[in-house]
Write an enzyme that holds these catalytic residues in place. Sequence first.
Site, mmCIF file in Angstrom:
data_model
loop_
_atom_site.group_PDB
_atom_site.id
_atom_site.type_symbol
_atom_site.label_atom_id
_atom_site.label_comp_id
_atom_site.label_asym_id
_atom_site.label_seq_id
_atom_site.Cartn_x
_atom_site.Cartn_y
_atom_site.Cartn_z
ATOM 1 N N ARG A 1 -1.106 -4.867 5.328
ATOM 2 C CA ARG A 1 -0.443 -4.534 4.071
ATOM 3 C C ARG A 1 0.893 -3.876 4.401
ATOM 4 N NH1 ARG A 1 -5.287 -1.013 1.534
ATOM 5 N NH2 ARG A 1 -4.928 -0.051 3.562
ATOM 6 N N GLU B 1 -11.289 5.019 -5.265
ATOM 7 C CA GLU B 1 -11.604 3.589 -5.368
ATOM 8 C C GLU B 1 -12.169 3.268 -6.741
ATOM 9 O OE1 GLU B 1 -10.711 1.397 -3.096
ATOM 10 O OE2 GLU B 1 -9.948 3.016 -1.852
ATOM 11 N N ARG C 1 0.877 -1.189 0.000
ATOM 12 C CA ARG C 1 0.000 0.000 0.000
ATOM 13 C C ARG C 1 0.900 1.220 0.000
ATOM 14 N NH1 ARG C 1 -2.403 4.281 0.064
ATOM 15 N NH2 ARG C 1 -4.530 4.608 0.765
#
Length: 143
Positions: free
Chosen positions: A88, A45, A37
């Site tokens: 992440r 998104e 990330r």
Amino acid sequence: MFSAFSQQRTDFLKVSKVVDGDTFWVINSRGKEEKIRLIGVNTPEVRNTGRTQVEYFGKEASDFVKALLTGRRVRLEYDVGRYDRYKRTLAYVYLEDGTFLNALLVKEGFANVATYPPNVKYVELFMKLEREARNKKKGLWKE
């Protein structure tokens, strides 16, 4: 293209897949897939998962990153916090030509600044680039 070099060096890792504009997977040094990330930036998104709505300019941001990363290798730079609450790996990302991906996304209007302390190493740079992108009405900031 925007480039910067860090004191922290790591090997280049092969990108295995791109999820969206700020998340992708690499094959790590142990030969396993690792989800990355981008630190300090947020792209709109692109997937509707029930929790997340498709956002304005999401497809464009995702396509831009896919074009840059698909089949390529990247170098990761870490900040204070190495993982987020979703496990992440958090990283600043550099392409093989030295392009600083996080900064490029903000500069071109594909991402806005999203800083979460303690990972604030490049916040001033990102803020400056976002102001410039807004003033030039690039990407997200188009009218």
